[in-house]
Scaffold this motif. Structure first.
Motif, PDB file in Angstrom:
ATOM      1  N   LEU A  32       0.843  -1.191   0.000  1.00  0.00           N
ATOM      2  CA  LEU A  32       0.000   0.000   0.000  1.00  0.00           C
ATOM      3  C   LEU A  32       0.878   1.240   0.000  1.00  0.00           C
ATOM      4  CD1 LEU A  32      -2.970   1.050   0.349  1.00  0.00           C
ATOM      5  CD2 LEU A  32      -2.543   0.988   2.800  1.00  0.00           C
ATOM      6  N   HIS A  33       0.678   2.098  -0.985  1.00  0.00           N
ATOM      7  CA  HIS A  33       1.336   3.400  -1.033  1.00  0.00           C
ATOM      8  C   HIS A  33       0.372   4.382  -0.389  1.00  0.00           C
ATOM      9  CE1 HIS A  33       4.297   6.228  -2.489  1.00  0.00           C
ATOM     10  NE2 HIS A  33       3.310   7.004  -2.888  1.00  0.00           N
ATOM     11  N   PHE A  34       0.830   5.137   0.564  1.00  0.00           N
ATOM     12  CA  PHE A  34      -0.070   6.035   1.285  1.00  0.00           C
ATOM     13  C   PHE A  34       0.443   7.462   1.229  1.00  0.00           C
ATOM     14  CE2 PHE A  34       3.160   4.806   4.209  1.00  0.00           C
ATOM     15  CZ  PHE A  34       3.386   5.923   4.979  1.00  0.00           C
ATOM     16  N   ASP A  35      -0.422   8.377   1.613  1.00  0.00           N
ATOM     17  CA  ASP A  35      -0.095   9.788   1.617  1.00  0.00           C
ATOM     18  C   ASP A  35      -0.429  10.346   2.995  1.00  0.00           C
ATOM     19  OD1 ASP A  35       0.870  12.083   0.526  1.00  0.00           O
ATOM     20  OD2 ASP A  35      -0.839  12.472  -0.775  1.00  0.00           O
ATOM     21  N   GLY A  36       0.073  11.486   3.301  1.00  0.00           N
ATOM     22  CA  GLY A  36      -0.248  12.130   4.566  1.00  0.00           C
ATOM     23  C   GLY A  36       0.968  12.244   5.468  1.00  0.00           C
ATOM     24  N   LEU A  37       0.830  13.088   6.483  1.00  0.00           N
ATOM     25  CA  LEU A  37       1.943  13.373   7.382  1.00  0.00           C
ATOM     26  C   LEU A  37       1.691  12.917   8.815  1.00  0.00           C
ATOM     27  CD1 LEU A  37       2.731  16.975   6.099  1.00  0.00           C
ATOM     28  CD2 LEU A  37       3.986  14.868   5.602  1.00  0.00           C
ATOM     29  N   SER A  38       0.565  12.311   9.090  1.00  0.00           N
ATOM     30  CA  SER A  38       0.223  11.987  10.473  1.00  0.00           C
ATOM     31  C   SER A  38       1.117  10.931  11.095  1.00  0.00           C
ATOM     32  CB  SER A  38      -1.235  11.557  10.579  1.00  0.00           C
ATOM     33  OG  SER A  38      -1.440  10.314   9.932  1.00  0.00           O
ATOM     34  N   ASP A  48       7.378   6.225   1.749  1.00  0.00           N
ATOM     35  CA  ASP A  48       7.338   4.852   2.238  1.00  0.00           C
ATOM     36  C   ASP A  48       6.106   4.124   1.721  1.00  0.00           C
ATOM     37  OD1 ASP A  48       9.590   5.516   3.716  1.00  0.00           O
ATOM     38  OD2 ASP A  48       8.455   5.921   5.537  1.00  0.00           O
ATOM     39  N   ASP A  49       6.223   2.822   1.607  1.00  0.00           N
ATOM     40  CA  ASP A  49       5.088   1.937   1.338  1.00  0.00           C
ATOM     41  C   ASP A  49       4.971   0.996   2.527  1.00  0.00           C
ATOM     42  OD1 ASP A  49       4.604   2.915  -1.294  1.00  0.00           O
ATOM     43  OD2 ASP A  49       6.187   1.620  -2.072  1.00  0.00           O
ATOM     44  N   VAL A  50       3.818   0.371   2.669  1.00  0.00           N
ATOM     45  CA  VAL A  50       3.638  -0.617   3.733  1.00  0.00           C
ATOM     46  C   VAL A  50       3.017  -1.873   3.155  1.00  0.00           C
ATOM     47  CG1 VAL A  50       3.438   1.077   5.602  1.00  0.00           C
ATOM     48  CG2 VAL A  50       1.384   0.353   4.395  1.00  0.00           C
ATOM     49  N   LEU A  51       3.306  -3.012   3.781  1.00  0.00           N
ATOM     50  CA  LEU A  51       2.604  -4.248   3.476  1.00  0.00           C
ATOM     51  C   LEU A  51       1.566  -4.436   4.561  1.00  0.00           C
ATOM     52  CD1 LEU A  51       5.352  -6.839   2.435  1.00  0.00           C
ATOM     53  CD2 LEU A  51       3.806  -5.550   0.966  1.00  0.00           C
ATOM     54  N   ARG A  62      -0.195  -2.662  21.583  1.00  0.00           N
ATOM     55  CA  ARG A  62       0.420  -1.332  21.591  1.00  0.00           C
ATOM     56  C   ARG A  62       1.604  -1.332  20.622  1.00  0.00           C
ATOM     57  NH1 ARG A  62       1.327   3.183  25.055  1.00  0.00           N
ATOM     58  NH2 ARG A  62       3.508   3.808  25.137  1.00  0.00           N
ATOM     59  N   GLY A  63       1.669  -0.306  19.794  1.00  0.00           N
ATOM     60  CA  GLY A  63       2.766  -0.156  18.851  1.00  0.00           C
ATOM     61  C   GLY A  63       2.467  -0.663  17.454  1.00  0.00           C
ATOM     62  N   ASP A  64       1.456  -1.529  17.302  1.00  0.00           N
ATOM     63  CA  ASP A  64       1.081  -2.012  15.970  1.00  0.00           C
ATOM     64  C   ASP A  64       0.499  -0.867  15.149  1.00  0.00           C
ATOM     65  OD1 ASP A  64       1.845  -4.620  16.521  1.00  0.00           O
ATOM     66  OD2 ASP A  64      -0.198  -5.314  16.946  1.00  0.00           O
ATOM     67  N   ILE A  65       0.805  -0.856  13.858  1.00  0.00           N
ATOM     68  CA  ILE A  65       0.217   0.123  12.938  1.00  0.00           C
ATOM     69  C   ILE A  65      -0.923  -0.584  12.219  1.00  0.00           C
ATOM     70  CG2 ILE A  65       0.590   1.643  10.957  1.00  0.00           C
ATOM     71  CD1 ILE A  65       3.612   1.545  11.694  1.00  0.00           C
ATOM     72  N   VAL A  66      -2.104   0.026  12.236  1.00  0.00           N
ATOM     73  CA  VAL A  66      -3.282  -0.602  11.638  1.00  0.00           C
ATOM     74  C   VAL A  66      -3.987   0.350  10.687  1.00  0.00           C
ATOM     75  CG1 VAL A  66      -3.642  -2.193  13.577  1.00  0.00           C
ATOM     76  CG2 VAL A  66      -4.772   0.037  13.585  1.00  0.00           C
ATOM     77  N   LEU A  67      -4.718  -0.249   9.768  1.00  0.00           N
ATOM     78  CA  LEU A  67      -5.605   0.498   8.880  1.00  0.00           C
ATOM     79  C   LEU A  67      -7.006   0.353   9.453  1.00  0.00           C
ATOM     80  CD1 LEU A  67      -6.106   1.994   6.149  1.00  0.00           C
ATOM     81  CD2 LEU A  67      -6.528  -0.273   5.159  1.00  0.00           C
ATOM     82  N   THR A 112       2.616  -5.076   8.459  1.00  0.00           N
ATOM     83  CA  THR A 112       3.630  -6.059   8.863  1.00  0.00           C
ATOM     84  C   THR A 112       5.033  -5.637   8.444  1.00  0.00           C
ATOM     85  OG1 THR A 112       3.276  -7.322   6.831  1.00  0.00           O
ATOM     86  CG2 THR A 112       2.010  -7.981   8.786  1.00  0.00           C
ATOM     87  N   THR A 113       5.117  -4.844   7.382  1.00  0.00           N
ATOM     88  CA  THR A 113       6.424  -4.450   6.835  1.00  0.00           C
ATOM     89  C   THR A 113       6.339  -3.019   6.315  1.00  0.00           C
ATOM     90  OG1 THR A 113       6.767  -6.734   6.121  1.00  0.00           O
ATOM     91  CG2 THR A 113       8.225  -5.077   5.169  1.00  0.00           C
ATOM     92  N   ILE A 114       7.391  -2.272   6.547  1.00  0.00           N
ATOM     93  CA  ILE A 114       7.537  -0.928   5.976  1.00  0.00           C
ATOM     94  C   ILE A 114       8.593  -1.034   4.890  1.00  0.00           C
ATOM     95  CG2 ILE A 114       8.266   1.447   6.429  1.00  0.00           C
ATOM     96  CD1 ILE A 114       7.379   0.838   9.405  1.00  0.00           C
TER      97      ILE A 114
END
Length: 158
Positions: A32-38, A48-51, A62-67, A112-114
């Protein structure tokens, strides 16, 4: 979908998320290619892209990045600050305010991956977990640290 969205290569998340969720639930990961500064400075939109993978069967912490999807339909990629019985409490890495509770049903995927400059950073790696925990801990001083980071970047360019 308007021609502008197609010509810009941009498709809003609300249009693609219902199509990708079944693919994620079959065990596939999605880049996933994302946009934004948050999520700056640990994730940089546009660079950056994320898987992402489905959350089913995973214990989020705590600490997990989620959509997740907000009540207004906006899709957001943020870090879990803490978990309570009432739901998840989220925090963007560039923010100091905590959002929540977010219902478990509104969390659609976990990062899971950056992917940064062609290199993979596993979110489960001890070094990455340590850095993200440290960043969560420093929530109250983030604005000052981000100002210093911007100043250093400006100095390096001049």
């Amino acid at each position: 979908m308007s021609g502008k969205e197609l010509s810009d290569g941009f498709i809003p998340a609300y249009q693609w998320s219902s199509a990708i969720l079944p693919v994620l639930n079959e065990g596939h990961a999605l880049k996933l290619h994302f946009d934004g500064l948050s999520m700056y400075p640990l994730l940089v939109g546009g660079r950056d892209d994320v898987l992402i993978e489905a959350v089913s069967g995973k214990r989020l912490k705590r600490g997990d990045i989620v959509l997740y999807i907000r009540k207004d339909g906006m899709h957001v990629l943020h870090r879990i600050h803490h978990v309570e019985v009432s739901g998840y409490y989220m925090l963007g890495d560039a923010q100091t305010w905590i959002e929540g509770p977010i219902d478990e049903d509104d969390v659609r995927a976990v990062v899971t991956t950056i992917i940064r400059k062609g290199k993979s950073i596993e979110c489960s790696a001890l070094a990455y977990r340590w850095i993200s925990e440290l960043w969560l801990f420093m929530r109250s001083v983030r604005p000052q640290i981000i100002k210093i980071i911007h100043w250093v970047h400006r100095m390096r360019k001049s």
